[in-house]
Design a protein around this motif. Structure first.
Motif, PDB file in Angstrom:
ATOM      1  N   GLY A 270      35.592  41.066  41.574  1.00  0.00           N
ATOM      2  CA  GLY A 270      34.560  40.117  40.615  1.00  0.00           C
ATOM      3  C   GLY A 270      33.145  40.621  40.873  1.00  0.00           C
ATOM      4  N   GLY A 271      32.721  40.615  42.356  1.00  0.00           N
ATOM      5  CA  GLY A 271      31.435  40.699  42.591  1.00  0.00           C
ATOM      6  C   GLY A 271      31.101  42.300  42.446  1.00  0.00           C
TER       7      GLY A 271
ATOM      8  N   PHE B 118      55.382  36.776  51.071  1.00  0.00           N
ATOM      9  CA  PHE B 118      55.357  36.209  49.762  1.00  0.00           C
ATOM     10  C   PHE B 118      54.105  35.192  49.820  1.00  0.00           C
ATOM     11  CE2 PHE B 118      59.763  37.741  48.666  1.00  0.00           C
ATOM     12  CZ  PHE B 118      59.447  38.243  47.337  1.00  0.00           C
ATOM     13  N   LEU B 119      54.160  34.428  50.842  1.00  0.00           N
ATOM     14  CA  LEU B 119      52.791  33.618  50.911  1.00  0.00           C
ATOM     15  C   LEU B 119      51.623  34.219  51.061  1.00  0.00           C
ATOM     16  CD1 LEU B 119      54.795  30.526  52.742  1.00  0.00           C
ATOM     17  CD2 LEU B 119      54.240  30.904  50.123  1.00  0.00           C
ATOM     18  N   ALA B 120      51.286  35.161  51.971  1.00  0.00           N
ATOM     19  CA  ALA B 120      50.164  35.940  52.161  1.00  0.00           C
ATOM     20  C   ALA B 120      49.808  36.684  51.179  1.00  0.00           C
ATOM     21  CB  ALA B 120      50.108  36.850  53.440  1.00  0.00           C
ATOM     22  N   GLY B 121      50.458  37.311  50.221  1.00  0.00           N
ATOM     23  CA  GLY B 121      50.148  38.336  49.227  1.00  0.00           C
ATOM     24  C   GLY B 121      49.183  37.377  47.975  1.00  0.00           C
ATOM     25  N   PRO B 122      49.702  36.372  47.545  1.00  0.00           N
ATOM     26  CA  PRO B 122      48.729  35.653  46.691  1.00  0.00           C
ATOM     27  C   PRO B 122      47.497  34.996  47.360  1.00  0.00           C
ATOM     28  CG  PRO B 122      51.064  35.023  46.279  1.00  0.00           C
ATOM     29  CD  PRO B 122      50.912  35.871  47.437  1.00  0.00           C
ATOM     30  N   VAL B 123      47.613  34.567  48.644  1.00  0.00           N
ATOM     31  CA  VAL B 123      46.598  34.241  49.263  1.00  0.00           C
ATOM     32  C   VAL B 123      45.388  35.079  49.384  1.00  0.00           C
ATOM     33  CG1 VAL B 123      45.873  33.042  51.414  1.00  0.00           C
ATOM     34  CG2 VAL B 123      47.788  32.203  50.447  1.00  0.00           C
ATOM     35  N   VAL B 124      45.754  36.348  49.867  1.00  0.00           N
ATOM     36  CA  VAL B 124      45.044  37.608  50.242  1.00  0.00           C
ATOM     37  C   VAL B 124      44.314  37.866  48.914  1.00  0.00           C
ATOM     38  CG1 VAL B 124      44.738  40.041  50.774  1.00  0.00           C
ATOM     39  CG2 VAL B 124      46.009  38.289  52.327  1.00  0.00           C
ATOM     40  N   HIS B 125      45.111  37.854  47.716  1.00  0.00           N
ATOM     41  CA  HIS B 125      44.385  38.161  46.417  1.00  0.00           C
ATOM     42  C   HIS B 125      43.544  37.169  46.114  1.00  0.00           C
ATOM     43  CE1 HIS B 125      44.453  38.188  42.031  1.00  0.00           C
ATOM     44  NE2 HIS B 125      44.267  39.701  42.209  1.00  0.00           N
ATOM     45  N   ASP B 126      43.930  36.046  46.027  1.00  0.00           N
ATOM     46  CA  ASP B 126      43.155  34.921  45.486  1.00  0.00           C
ATOM     47  C   ASP B 126      41.627  34.688  46.262  1.00  0.00           C
ATOM     48  OD1 ASP B 126      44.591  34.822  43.473  1.00  0.00           O
ATOM     49  OD2 ASP B 126      45.522  32.932  44.073  1.00  0.00           O
ATOM     50  N   ALA B 127      41.959  34.866  47.730  1.00  0.00           N
ATOM     51  CA  ALA B 127      40.812  34.579  48.826  1.00  0.00           C
ATOM     52  C   ALA B 127      39.799  35.712  48.937  1.00  0.00           C
ATOM     53  CB  ALA B 127      41.418  33.827  49.992  1.00  0.00           C
ATOM     54  N   LEU B 128      40.511  36.836  49.015  1.00  0.00           N
ATOM     55  CA  LEU B 128      39.587  37.965  49.507  1.00  0.00           C
ATOM     56  C   LEU B 128      39.473  39.012  48.070  1.00  0.00           C
ATOM     57  CD1 LEU B 128      41.418  38.951  52.977  1.00  0.00           C
ATOM     58  CD2 LEU B 128      39.039  37.959  52.185  1.00  0.00           C
TER      59      LEU B 128
ATOM     60  N   GLY C 135      32.157  44.211  40.205  1.00  0.00           N
ATOM     61  CA  GLY C 135      32.287  44.092  38.767  1.00  0.00           C
ATOM     62  C   GLY C 135      31.002  43.594  37.986  1.00  0.00           C
ATOM     63  N   LEU C 136      30.477  42.630  38.627  1.00  0.00           N
ATOM     64  CA  LEU C 136      29.218  42.054  38.193  1.00  0.00           C
ATOM     65  C   LEU C 136      28.165  42.908  38.661  1.00  0.00           C
ATOM     66  CD1 LEU C 136      29.633  38.418  39.043  1.00  0.00           C
ATOM     67  CD2 LEU C 136      29.640  39.321  36.695  1.00  0.00           C
ATOM     68  N   ALA C 137      28.277  43.573  39.757  1.00  0.00           N
ATOM     69  CA  ALA C 137      27.008  44.316  40.282  1.00  0.00           C
ATOM     70  C   ALA C 137      26.965  45.690  39.180  1.00  0.00           C
ATOM     71  CB  ALA C 137      27.334  44.881  41.718  1.00  0.00           C
ATOM     72  N   VAL C 138      28.247  46.178  39.091  1.00  0.00           N
ATOM     73  CA  VAL C 138      28.240  47.194  38.189  1.00  0.00           C
ATOM     74  C   VAL C 138      27.485  47.054  36.508  1.00  0.00           C
ATOM     75  CG1 VAL C 138      29.596  48.777  36.916  1.00  0.00           C
ATOM     76  CG2 VAL C 138      29.995  48.520  39.301  1.00  0.00           C
ATOM     77  N   ALA C 139      27.922  45.759  36.274  1.00  0.00           N
ATOM     78  CA  ALA C 139      27.321  45.178  34.895  1.00  0.00           C
ATOM     79  C   ALA C 139      25.982  45.132  34.971  1.00  0.00           C
ATOM     80  CB  ALA C 139      28.004  44.209  34.418  1.00  0.00           C
ATOM     81  N   ARG C 140      25.271  44.612  36.152  1.00  0.00           N
ATOM     82  CA  ARG C 140      23.995  44.213  36.245  1.00  0.00           C
ATOM     83  C   ARG C 140      23.094  45.436  36.317  1.00  0.00           C
ATOM     84  NH1 ARG C 140      21.686  39.034  38.567  1.00  0.00           N
ATOM     85  NH2 ARG C 140      19.542  39.490  38.241  1.00  0.00           N
ATOM     86  N   TRP C 141      23.501  46.263  37.374  1.00  0.00           N
ATOM     87  CA  TRP C 141      22.530  47.328  37.842  1.00  0.00           C
ATOM     88  C   TRP C 141      22.928  48.852  37.294  1.00  0.00           C
ATOM     89  CZ3 TRP C 141      23.560  43.936  42.420  1.00  0.00           C
ATOM     90  CH2 TRP C 141      22.814  42.962  42.534  1.00  0.00           C
ATOM     91  N   ALA C 142      24.079  49.192  36.875  1.00  0.00           N
ATOM     92  CA  ALA C 142      24.408  50.248  36.253  1.00  0.00           C
ATOM     93  C   ALA C 142      23.934  50.506  35.255  1.00  0.00           C
ATOM     94  CB  ALA C 142      25.829  50.600  36.313  1.00  0.00           C
TER      95      ALA C 142
END
Length: 145
Positions: free
Chosen positions: A51-52, A35-45, A54-61
């Motif tokens: 997000g990166g 229960f603790l590792a799930g949110p940490v892995v989601h938020d940190a990794l 998505g930004l790459a697709v928005a910029r270069w596609a």
């Protein structure tokens, strides 16, 4: 009306605390770590990674490819989330005969390949439509296509 909201909020908080109290005897170290590792892995990794991407697709596609690529990424993620319990099955205990007798890794690969085949077909079609309509013309209400 405000008093009713406060009473309902207090009842909800009390019910949540009662549920947590009843859950305490069932909690072991593995469950707490999960229960603790799930949110940490989601938020940190995962969140920064996607997000990166998505930004790459928005910029270069190209503009006509953005929607199909994003849809393909979302569908691939959903397929992976659905397949994780079946791929993780060796760690779950004894297998129910006849229920898990498929090769889920190959099925996942075929499904993801089908999604990206559809994405490539949609990108090809969008590029074909854009070339057919001419370089300076755009259809109203459909940006990028």
């Amino acid at each position: 009306m405000t008093a009713v909201r406060w009473v309902l909020g207090a009842v909800g908080v009390a019910a949540g605390l009662w549920g947590a109290f009843l859950l305490l005897p069932l909690v072991d170290v593995e469950l707490a770590v999960w229960f603790l590792a799930g949110p940490v892995v989601h938020d940190a990794l995962l969140a920064p990674l996607f997000g990166g991407v998505g930004l790459a697709v928005a910029r270069w596609a190209p503009a006509a490819w953005r929607t199909p690529v994003v849809v393909g990424g979302v569908l691939s993620g959903v397929l992976l989330l659905v397949a994780v319990p079946l791929l993780w099955r060796p760690h779950a205990g004894p297998v129910n005969p006849g229920l898990h007798d498929r090769d889920y890794a190959s099925g996942l690969l075929v499904a993801v390949a089908a999604v990206w085949l559809g994405v490539s077909a949609a990108c090809w079609w969008a590029g074909r439509r854009r070339r057919a309509s001419g370089p300076g013309t755009r259809r109203a209400g459909r940006p990028g296509c």
